[in-house]
Structures are given as C-alpha cells and as structure tokens.
Design a protein around this motif. Structure first.
Motif, PDB file in Angstrom:
ATOM      1  N   ALA A 165      55.039  92.457  57.589  1.00  0.00           N
ATOM      2  CA  ALA A 165      54.454  91.107  57.514  1.00  0.00           C
ATOM      3  C   ALA A 165      55.521  90.073  57.849  1.00  0.00           C
ATOM      4  CB  ALA A 165      53.926  90.852  56.103  1.00  0.00           C
ATOM      5  N   ASP A 166      55.090  88.948  58.374  1.00  0.00           N
ATOM      6  CA  ASP A 166      55.959  87.772  58.529  1.00  0.00           C
ATOM      7  C   ASP A 166      55.469  86.716  57.547  1.00  0.00           C
ATOM      8  OD1 ASP A 166      57.540  88.782  60.489  1.00  0.00           O
ATOM      9  OD2 ASP A 166      56.681  87.600  62.131  1.00  0.00           O
ATOM     10  N   PRO A 167      56.351  85.832  57.121  1.00  0.00           N
ATOM     11  CA  PRO A 167      55.879  84.740  56.262  1.00  0.00           C
ATOM     12  C   PRO A 167      54.902  83.848  57.019  1.00  0.00           C
ATOM     13  CG  PRO A 167      58.288  84.698  56.531  1.00  0.00           C
ATOM     14  CD  PRO A 167      57.779  85.792  57.391  1.00  0.00           C
ATOM     15  N   TYR A 168      53.921  83.332  56.327  1.00  0.00           N
ATOM     16  CA  TYR A 168      52.997  82.366  56.929  1.00  0.00           C
ATOM     17  C   TYR A 168      53.225  81.028  56.224  1.00  0.00           C
ATOM     18  CZ  TYR A 168      48.742  79.711  57.726  1.00  0.00           C
ATOM     19  OH  TYR A 168      47.867  78.703  58.038  1.00  0.00           O
ATOM     20  N   ARG A 213      52.466  84.104  51.061  1.00  0.00           N
ATOM     21  CA  ARG A 213      51.588  83.847  52.222  1.00  0.00           C
ATOM     22  C   ARG A 213      52.182  84.575  53.419  1.00  0.00           C
ATOM     23  NH1 ARG A 213      48.005  80.006  50.552  1.00  0.00           N
ATOM     24  NH2 ARG A 213      48.753  78.755  48.796  1.00  0.00           N
ATOM     25  N   VAL A 214      51.375  85.448  54.000  1.00  0.00           N
ATOM     26  CA  VAL A 214      51.886  86.284  55.091  1.00  0.00           C
ATOM     27  C   VAL A 214      50.937  86.292  56.279  1.00  0.00           C
ATOM     28  CG1 VAL A 214      53.231  87.821  53.596  1.00  0.00           C
ATOM     29  CG2 VAL A 214      50.831  88.359  54.084  1.00  0.00           C
ATOM     30  N   GLN A 215      51.448  86.773  57.401  1.00  0.00           N
ATOM     31  CA  GLN A 215      50.637  86.980  58.602  1.00  0.00           C
ATOM     32  C   GLN A 215      51.177  88.224  59.311  1.00  0.00           C
ATOM     33  OE1 GLN A 215      51.245  83.725  61.362  1.00  0.00           O
ATOM     34  NE2 GLN A 215      53.360  83.469  60.673  1.00  0.00           N
ATOM     35  N   ALA A 216      50.467  88.633  60.358  1.00  0.00           N
ATOM     36  CA  ALA A 216      50.909  89.804  61.122  1.00  0.00           C
ATOM     37  C   ALA A 216      52.336  89.575  61.618  1.00  0.00           C
ATOM     38  CB  ALA A 216      49.971  90.027  62.305  1.00  0.00           C
ATOM     39  N   PRO A 217      53.171  90.613  61.555  1.00  0.00           N
ATOM     40  CA  PRO A 217      54.561  90.429  61.997  1.00  0.00           C
ATOM     41  C   PRO A 217      54.652  90.282  63.513  1.00  0.00           C
ATOM     42  CG  PRO A 217      54.154  92.733  61.429  1.00  0.00           C
ATOM     43  CD  PRO A 217      52.898  91.983  61.080  1.00  0.00           C
ATOM     44  N   ALA A 242      48.733  92.968  57.118  1.00  0.00           N
ATOM     45  CA  ALA A 242      49.980  92.437  56.521  1.00  0.00           C
ATOM     46  C   ALA A 242      49.751  92.117  55.045  1.00  0.00           C
ATOM     47  CB  ALA A 242      50.438  91.189  57.274  1.00  0.00           C
ATOM     48  N   VAL A 243      48.583  91.592  54.735  1.00  0.00           N
ATOM     49  CA  VAL A 243      48.249  91.296  53.329  1.00  0.00           C
ATOM     50  C   VAL A 243      48.164  92.604  52.536  1.00  0.00           C
ATOM     51  CG1 VAL A 243      46.455  90.432  51.767  1.00  0.00           C
ATOM     52  CG2 VAL A 243      47.038  89.143  53.830  1.00  0.00           C
TER      53      VAL A 243
END
Ligand code: FCB
Length: 469
Positions: free
Chosen positions: A327-330, A310-314, A247-248
């Motif tokens: 990506a999903d927001p983290y 700031r992201v993480q795996a969707p 995601a990054v």
C-alpha cells in the motif's frame, strides 16, 4: 450526529494509561538492567529530543504515591502501567527481589489511593542483553518472555486483577525492523513480520501460563488477561479501484486483523499469511506453533486509538530496499492534523472501528486503552499564574472521541471504559518531552513538579458525572 449521545453508562470506567519505561526513571536503580531505550540513549543521545534520554521517565518511580492520589482526585478509578522486564528479572532470568518489591509497593500505594492498577508486561522495552541474542527473532527470547510473564503472575497473582501481555505489538516490528525509525534502524519487511510472529507466540505462551496459574489458584480467580494494540481504522479514496481495496485488505490484515484473530480465534488470518507467502515473505513456523497460538485467546482487549490509516494501491510492487509494497499512503484532502505530532485527528474513526469489532468479533469485550493529544511544549500558553491553558485543544479532542464512543456503545459496542494516555506528562521515546499529553503538567525546570493544567477540571467533571459536555 455523534453529539446526540452525551452520557456514558454508569459503570463505564475512566482512568490513565502510562508505561514503566516512560515514567519510572531510576534506570539503574534496584538492579535494573539496561533495556532497549537505555541502550539507544547510551549509544546516541542526540537521537532524543533535547537530548533527554530514557533515564529519568517523569520521576514517577519516586512519586507514585502522590501521583495516584492526584489521579484519584481527578475522578479516575484505574491506571495502567507496565512492569519493566529489565527491572523485574535479573540477567539470569530470575526474580530480582528489589525490583519486585518496588512493584509491590507501587501496587499497595495504588490500592491505598483508591486506584485499580492494570499491569501490562511489555511496552517496547526488551532487556538489551536479550536483544543482542536476536530479540523476537530468536525462539529462546520468546521463551524467556514466557518465563518473565510466568514469574510476574506467580509473584503478583493475588495483587493484580487486570493483566496485559503486550502494548502495541505492531509497533516494534514497524519502527525497529520495517521503517527504520527506531534503533537498530532496519528496513526489512520480512524480518518485521518474523518479529511480529515471534511476539504473537510470546503473547500466546503468556496467556497459557496465566490460565494454568489461574487454574491452580496462584492467580486470582477474578483476574483477566488481555492484549492492547493501537488499532487503525483503514480508509481509502472515494470510488476506490480493486487495487485500492486490496491495499486496504493487507493494511488492515497486518495492523488489525492479525491481532484481533489471534486474541479471539487463537489463529492468524489465513488470507494475510497466504498473500505474504505469495510475495516471498514466509514466517518461521515450527511444528506445534498452531497449538501455541490457539492458546492466545484473551478475556478482553485494549484499543489504543490515535489516528486512522489512509492507503491506496502502491505505485510500485517493491520499495527502494527491495521490500514488498502492499500500500501507499493516501492523503485525504480533508484531513485535520495535529501538527505537533503529525497525526490525523479523526474522532469518528473510534466509532467506525468499534462497530467493526461489534460486527466481526461480537463476543469481544474491550476498552479504549489509550487516546490523547500531544502538543508541542513551546506552543502551550501559560496564564499569569503559570497554569497551562490547554482547554482549547485538549477538551474538544477528548469530548469528540468520547461522544463517538458513547454512540458506539448505544449501538451495541462492548466498550467498558476509557483511559487517557499520559494524564500526567511523560517521556515519549525519541520525542522525549517534545509533545505534552497531560492534563497535569510535569515541569522539567522545576524538578519534575506536577501542576494541574486548565483542562483538568473538565476531566474531573466528565469522569465523575459521565456526562460529556
Ligand atoms: C502510543 C504508545 C505510548 C505513547 C503514545 C503517545 O503509541 O503506546 O507509549 O508514546 O503513543
């Protein structure tokens, strides 16, 4: 750690960033055509905070001479604004003499005040008639931009030294075509990337025109061309999974590396293009495009910094509109927020990104082309004399960012200067005058008159001494 270095180099420059559509006003003056902001304001004025549309800017069109003097008195040596395409050219794509004369006068006034005017050519402000013809998705509009850039270089080639093709070319694809925040409110990931591709070609065509005109002498020999983007240092959670890191990679790829590769290598990042293709997002590539993009290498870069991403795996592969999701927001639990704007305040991000550029693009020279904090007007306290007391939030914001910049320079970053966004309060798109960024207040109840805020003296000190205290 960052507070160990409190001095910026002697030749480091300080200035102010602004744009034509956010300051000039006179939206129908001097033959100016309707641009995207006028179009949206005319379509639905309720979309704008307090119903303040694009029409008035901050009245700088009438006050530029005094504004430049004020900025010079604050110790600033340069200002970046933008020409409005809708003012400089007429509906046939020819020079609008009245509009050109306005900019000639503005350049002369800047010089007279001891201010170097940096000129950007595009700040989210396409002429409405070109948007109606398909905007950045239409190659003819991409070509029309190249004509506009060439016309500007020819007309102002002896007067302007620092040119930029685009401000934040990632923003229109996202705000207009992906997240549907801005007119015409589209939710289409693939179209957003097509727009991004069209802008990339337009950038490269403009750089090409610049080089040709510089070789012929029409553009000054010492002139430079660059691109400005709001780069977002990307972060994910602690102990990330491979999917978080993926995601990054894609977030960084679309937001940052796309432009960094374009302006240093004259090409788009292949890993990003491949991943897009695997997910069904193809770009409208034509024969000859590679050679066009290869012309996109610049002399230096502008880095607008407001916030990290700031992201993480969707959680899902696609969103509710069927768009691919990378990506999903983290939500970082320790994030400090500017509640007025909803943006995270993370001064260290400017250092992290500076070091990334130093490592991955070591030849690239750059400057901080925007940085600033906008606080809701009604939260701004006035003292008995009517002076806005903003030092408690504006000074630490700028000081912390500058200290991280100083540290990056100490560690080899090729950062040449700093422009604060909106030194004079200005109009901010659909937020209009909701959040105030200025060291100088613009009082809408008092005919746009300018008044120094409490923090102005601090800025003057830093800009003249280069000591960040
Ligand atoms: C940036 C834009 C600029 C201004 C600031 C607050 O993203 O470049 O025009 O609106 O945000």
């Amino acid at each position: 750690m960052s507070d160990q270095i409190t001095k910026l180099p002697d030749d480091f420059f300080f200035g102010a960033a602004m744009s034509g559509p956010q300051t000039e006003g006179m939206w129908q003056g001097m033959g100016k055509l309707e641009n995207m902001w006028d179009l949206w304001s005319n379509t639905d004025i309720r979309a704008f905070y307090n119903r303040v549309g694009s029409y008035a800017g901050n009245d700088m069109g009438a006050r530029y001479a005094e504004d430049f003097k004020m900025l010079h008195e604050l110790g600033l040596s340069s200002v970046r604004t933008s020409f409005q395409w809708s003012r400089l050219l007429d509906a046939n794509g020819k020079l609008n003499r009245e509009g050109a004369d306005f900019y000639h006068k503005m350049l002369a006034a800047a010089k007279e005040a001891g201010i170097e005017l940096f000129v950007n050519l595009y700040h989210f402000d396409m002429p409405a008639y070109l948007f109606r013809r398909g905007g950045w998705e239409n190659r003819e509009v991409v070509e029309a931009y190249a004509t506009y850039a060439r016309t500007a270089f020819e007309e102002f080639g002896q007067e302007v030294t620092y040119w930029f093709t685009f401000n934040e070319p990632i923003v229109e694809p996202e705000q207009r075509y992906e997240h549907a925040n801005w007119y015409p409110f589209i939710h289409d990931y693939a179209r957003a990337r097509n727009v991004q591709y069209g802008i990339s070609l337009a950038h490269a065509l403009a750089v090409d025109a610049f080089r040709t005109l510089q070789a012929s002498g029409a553009v000054r020999a010492d002139a430079k061309i660059g691109l400005i983007n709001c780069f977002t240092p990307p972060y994910t959670r602690e102990n990330p999974t491979p999917a978080d890191l993926e995601a990054v990679r894609m977030t960084d790829g679309i937001h940052n590396r796309w432009w960094l590769d374009l302006v240093t290598k004259g090409a788009l990042p292949t890993d990003v293009i491949e991943t897009l293709a695997q997910r069904g997002v193809t770009l409208p590539v034509r024969a000859g495009d590679e050679a066009i993009l290869a012309r996109g290498v610049v002399d230096w870069l502008g880095f607008n910094y407001y916030q990290p991403v700031r992201v993480q795996a969707p959680a899902a592969d696609t969103d509710e509109f069927g768009n691919p999701c990378f990506a999903d927001p983290y939500k970082w639990p320790e994030a400090v927020m500017n509640e007025s704007r909803g943006w995270e305040i993370y001064p260290r991000g400017i250092y992290d990104f500076a070091m990334k550029m130093t490592r991955d693009y070591p030849q690239l020279e750059w400057f901080v082309s925007e940085n600033g904090i906008g606080i809701e007007e009604h939260n701004a306290a006035r003292d008995a004399n009517g002076c806005i007391q903003d030092a408690s939030y504006r000074v630490p914001f700028v000081r912390d960012h500058l200290r991280w910049v100083a540290r990056a320079i100490d560690e080899g970053a090729k950062c040449r200067g700093y422009h604060y966004w909106g030194v004079i309060d200005c109009w901010s798109w659909n937020n209009a005058y909701k959040n105030r960024y200025g060291f100088i207040e613009v009082n809408l109840q008092d005919n746009y008159n300018r008044h120094l805020k409490e923090s102005a003296e601090w800025l003057r000190k830093v800009a003249t001494t280069h000591v960040i205290d």
